[in-house]
Design a protein around this motif. Sequence first.
Motif, PDB file in Angstrom:
ATOM      1  N   GLU A  11       2.894 -13.769  -3.700  1.00  0.00           N
ATOM      2  CA  GLU A  11       1.717 -13.900  -3.426  1.00  0.00           C
ATOM      3  C   GLU A  11       0.930 -14.978  -3.849  1.00  0.00           C
ATOM      4  O   GLU A  11      -0.095 -15.351  -3.225  1.00  0.00           O
ATOM      5  N   VAL A  47       0.974 -17.941  -1.700  1.00  0.00           N
ATOM      6  CA  VAL A  47       0.028 -17.611  -0.376  1.00  0.00           C
ATOM      7  C   VAL A  47      -1.417 -18.220  -1.044  1.00  0.00           C
ATOM      8  O   VAL A  47      -1.964 -18.952  -0.142  1.00  0.00           O
ATOM      9  N   SER A  84      -1.171 -22.052  -1.036  1.00  0.00           N
ATOM     10  CA  SER A  84      -1.298 -22.467  -0.062  1.00  0.00           C
ATOM     11  C   SER A  84      -2.609 -22.532   0.765  1.00  0.00           C
ATOM     12  O   SER A  84      -3.107 -23.517   1.423  1.00  0.00           O
ATOM     13  N   GLU A  85      -3.305 -21.408   0.447  1.00  0.00           N
ATOM     14  CA  GLU A  85      -4.692 -21.544   0.981  1.00  0.00           C
ATOM     15  C   GLU A  85      -5.491 -22.404   0.389  1.00  0.00           C
ATOM     16  O   GLU A  85      -6.415 -22.963   1.085  1.00  0.00           O
ATOM     17  N   ALA A 121       3.813 -22.453   1.698  1.00  0.00           N
ATOM     18  CA  ALA A 121       3.781 -20.850   2.776  1.00  0.00           C
ATOM     19  C   ALA A 121       5.197 -21.011   3.013  1.00  0.00           C
ATOM     20  O   ALA A 121       5.713 -19.829   3.326  1.00  0.00           O
ATOM     21  N   PHE A 168       7.015 -19.150   0.357  1.00  0.00           N
ATOM     22  CA  PHE A 168       6.779 -17.826   0.338  1.00  0.00           C
ATOM     23  C   PHE A 168       7.765 -16.900   1.479  1.00  0.00           C
ATOM     24  O   PHE A 168       8.209 -15.964   1.063  1.00  0.00           O
ATOM     25  N   THR A 223       1.699 -11.724   3.925  1.00  0.00           N
ATOM     26  CA  THR A 223       2.609 -12.064   5.197  1.00  0.00           C
ATOM     27  C   THR A 223       1.748 -12.701   6.420  1.00  0.00           C
ATOM     28  O   THR A 223       1.917 -13.924   7.047  1.00  0.00           O
ATOM     29  N   ARG A 252      -1.503 -13.837   6.029  1.00  0.00           N
ATOM     30  CA  ARG A 252      -2.443 -14.914   5.407  1.00  0.00           C
ATOM     31  C   ARG A 252      -1.315 -16.387   5.492  1.00  0.00           C
ATOM     32  O   ARG A 252      -1.716 -17.309   5.724  1.00  0.00           O
ATOM     33  N   ALA A 253       0.063 -16.019   5.112  1.00  0.00           N
ATOM     34  CA  ALA A 253       0.797 -17.020   5.116  1.00  0.00           C
ATOM     35  C   ALA A 253       1.062 -17.462   6.481  1.00  0.00           C
ATOM     36  O   ALA A 253       1.172 -18.842   6.784  1.00  0.00           O
ATOM     37  N   ARG A 272       0.624 -21.284   8.025  1.00  0.00           N
ATOM     38  CA  ARG A 272       1.436 -22.118   8.875  1.00  0.00           C
ATOM     39  C   ARG A 272       0.795 -22.586  10.191  1.00  0.00           C
ATOM     40  O   ARG A 272       1.122 -23.699  10.746  1.00  0.00           O
TER      41      ARG A 272
END
Length: 139
Positions: free
Chosen positions: A54, A57, A60-61, A76, A79, A91, A93-94, A98
Amino acid sequence: SDMAVQATREAEPSKRDEATALSKQLLARAIKMLQSARAQKSSPIPGLPSTAPELLVIGSETALVCSEFVSAKSLAEEFFKQVADTPDQFTCRALFVRAKTEAALPPSVPPPISAAKPADSFSTVNGAEALRRTLRAIG
């Protein structure tokens, strides 16, 4: 955090540049710490499971907010290497990350030449497809 982003956007240019530089430094530091902890399979902070996917993610955000699209994409992708496609919020959010990075970054592998359309079809293409073709031609 949205209020902080909005305040940064409305700040004078020199302060905005300083805030952007600081955010990118903090992001780089956090990513390095996360990668180091994941490599050691231990957390530098007691009680924080740094091997939890997590965190990839969340990282990455954060990279997206800092306009660091390459970092966002790599986090991402990492992840998805570690988890199955489970239908949970991380998942999802990832997948959003992407999608945003795919839209923001140029394609890494151009399509084969056989997939190119005839030159006369360029006159009727508008928007994103026209830009994509122009970038591919300049490429």
